[in-house]
Motif scaffolding. Sequence first.
Motif, PDB file in Angstrom:
ATOM      1  N   UNK A  51       0.869  -1.169   0.000  1.00  0.00           N
ATOM      2  CA  UNK A  51       0.000   0.000   0.000  1.00  0.00           C
ATOM      3  C   UNK A  51       0.910   1.225   0.000  1.00  0.00           C
ATOM      4  N   UNK A  52       0.671   2.126  -0.930  1.00  0.00           N
ATOM      5  CA  UNK A  52       1.470   3.348  -1.055  1.00  0.00           C
ATOM      6  C   UNK A  52       0.599   4.505  -0.587  1.00  0.00           C
ATOM      7  N   UNK A  53       0.991   5.133   0.513  1.00  0.00           N
ATOM      8  CA  UNK A  53       0.226   6.249   1.074  1.00  0.00           C
ATOM      9  C   UNK A  53       0.860   7.558   0.616  1.00  0.00           C
ATOM     10  N   UNK A  54       0.046   8.427   0.005  1.00  0.00           N
ATOM     11  CA  UNK A  54       0.553   9.656  -0.595  1.00  0.00           C
ATOM     12  C   UNK A  54       0.170  10.924   0.175  1.00  0.00           C
ATOM     13  N   UNK A  55      -0.351  10.799   1.374  1.00  0.00           N
ATOM     14  CA  UNK A  55      -0.707  11.983   2.154  1.00  0.00           C
ATOM     15  C   UNK A  55      -1.984  12.629   1.650  1.00  0.00           C
ATOM     16  N   UNK A  56      -2.160  13.902   1.959  1.00  0.00           N
ATOM     17  CA  UNK A  56      -3.389  14.593   1.567  1.00  0.00           C
ATOM     18  C   UNK A  56      -3.395  14.863   0.067  1.00  0.00           C
ATOM     19  N   UNK A  95      -6.624   1.851  -6.849  1.00  0.00           N
ATOM     20  CA  UNK A  95      -6.439   3.250  -6.488  1.00  0.00           C
ATOM     21  C   UNK A  95      -7.356   3.581  -5.317  1.00  0.00           C
ATOM     22  N   UNK A  96      -6.832   4.314  -4.340  1.00  0.00           N
ATOM     23  CA  UNK A  96      -7.625   4.769  -3.200  1.00  0.00           C
ATOM     24  C   UNK A  96      -7.680   6.294  -3.253  1.00  0.00           C
ATOM     25  N   UNK A  97      -8.880   6.830  -3.257  1.00  0.00           N
ATOM     26  CA  UNK A  97      -8.984   8.287  -3.290  1.00  0.00           C
ATOM     27  C   UNK A  97     -10.099   8.811  -2.397  1.00  0.00           C
ATOM     28  N   UNK A  98     -10.850   7.932  -1.780  1.00  0.00           N
ATOM     29  CA  UNK A  98     -11.924   8.373  -0.895  1.00  0.00           C
ATOM     30  C   UNK A  98     -11.515   8.282   0.573  1.00  0.00           C
ATOM     31  N   UNK A  99     -11.091   7.113   1.020  1.00  0.00           N
ATOM     32  CA  UNK A  99     -10.716   6.950   2.428  1.00  0.00           C
ATOM     33  C   UNK A  99      -9.332   7.524   2.711  1.00  0.00           C
ATOM     34  N   UNK A 100      -8.441   7.442   1.757  1.00  0.00           N
ATOM     35  CA  UNK A 100      -7.118   8.066   1.844  1.00  0.00           C
ATOM     36  C   UNK A 100      -6.535   8.153   0.446  1.00  0.00           C
ATOM     37  N   UNK A 101      -5.467   8.902   0.295  1.00  0.00           N
ATOM     38  CA  UNK A 101      -4.841   9.117  -1.005  1.00  0.00           C
ATOM     39  C   UNK A 101      -3.693   8.135  -1.174  1.00  0.00           C
ATOM     40  N   UNK A 102      -3.886   7.149  -2.037  1.00  0.00           N
ATOM     41  CA  UNK A 102      -2.829   6.172  -2.253  1.00  0.00           C
ATOM     42  C   UNK A 102      -3.249   5.109  -3.243  1.00  0.00           C
ATOM     43  N   UNK A 103      -2.438   4.055  -3.321  1.00  0.00           N
ATOM     44  CA  UNK A 103      -2.749   2.956  -4.222  1.00  0.00           C
ATOM     45  C   UNK A 103      -2.074   1.685  -3.735  1.00  0.00           C
ATOM     46  N   UNK A 104      -2.547   0.559  -4.266  1.00  0.00           N
ATOM     47  CA  UNK A 104      -1.959  -0.746  -3.977  1.00  0.00           C
ATOM     48  C   UNK A 104      -1.279  -1.233  -5.249  1.00  0.00           C
ATOM     49  N   UNK A 105      -0.091  -1.813  -5.080  1.00  0.00           N
ATOM     50  CA  UNK A 105       0.651  -2.304  -6.236  1.00  0.00           C
ATOM     51  C   UNK A 105       1.556  -3.461  -5.834  1.00  0.00           C
ATOM     52  N   UNK A 106       1.828  -4.336  -6.792  1.00  0.00           N
ATOM     53  CA  UNK A 106       2.799  -5.409  -6.583  1.00  0.00           C
ATOM     54  C   UNK A 106       4.178  -4.836  -6.867  1.00  0.00           C
ATOM     55  N   UNK A 107       5.056  -4.899  -5.867  1.00  0.00           N
ATOM     56  CA  UNK A 107       6.388  -4.312  -5.985  1.00  0.00           C
ATOM     57  C   UNK A 107       7.460  -5.286  -5.515  1.00  0.00           C
ATOM     58  N   UNK A 108       8.615  -5.226  -6.167  1.00  0.00           N
ATOM     59  CA  UNK A 108       9.784  -5.923  -5.640  1.00  0.00           C
ATOM     60  C   UNK A 108      10.348  -5.054  -4.514  1.00  0.00           C
ATOM     61  N   UNK A 109      11.274  -5.578  -3.752  1.00  0.00           N
ATOM     62  CA  UNK A 109      11.874  -4.801  -2.668  1.00  0.00           C
ATOM     63  C   UNK A 109      12.614  -3.580  -3.221  1.00  0.00           C
TER      64      UNK A 109
END
Length: 142
Positions: free
Chosen positions: A17-22, A54-68
Motif C-alpha cells: 500500500x502506497x500512502x501519498x498523504x493529503x 487506487x484509493x482516493x476516498x478513504x485516503x490518497x494512495x494505491x496498492x501495487x505489486x512491488x519488488x523490494x
Amino acid sequence: MMVMKASAADQDSKVHIVYLGSLPKGKFSILSRQHRMLESVLEGSSLSNSFIRSYSRSFNGFAAKLTEKERKKLADKKGVVSVFPSTTLRLQTTRSWDFLGFSETIKRQPVVESNIIVGVIDSGIWPESQSFPYTTFLLCIY
C-alpha cells in the motif's frame, strides 16, 4: 498452446500500500498521477501487472505489486509518505462467548450481565498514528 512464464520480478513482487498523504489542491487525475509514479520505478513488470487499486476516498494512495528494490525507490519519491506491505487479517470471532473462553454451561448472572456493554469502536484511518492503519479500540461499559 502458448505458456507465459512469469518474470523473476513478478515472482518476487509483493502487494504494498502506497500512502501519498493529503490530496493536492486543484483539478487533476489522481489515477494518472498514481500510474506515472508507479511506472517511474517499475523495472521488470508492466503497469497492468503491477497496479492493483487506487484509493482516493478513504485516503490518497494505491496498492501495487512491488519488488523490494521498487518499493525502496518508490518510498524515496517526493510525495510518498509511506509504503507498507498489505496484510490480510484473520477474523478473530463472530461469537463473543467462545472468544472469551466461556463454557456453555457456565453459571449465568443475568442481573450483572444486563449492565455490561462490550463494543468495538473503529475510529477509521488516522495516518499520523503509529498504529496506522489499525486504529481500533475495545470499549467495555459496566
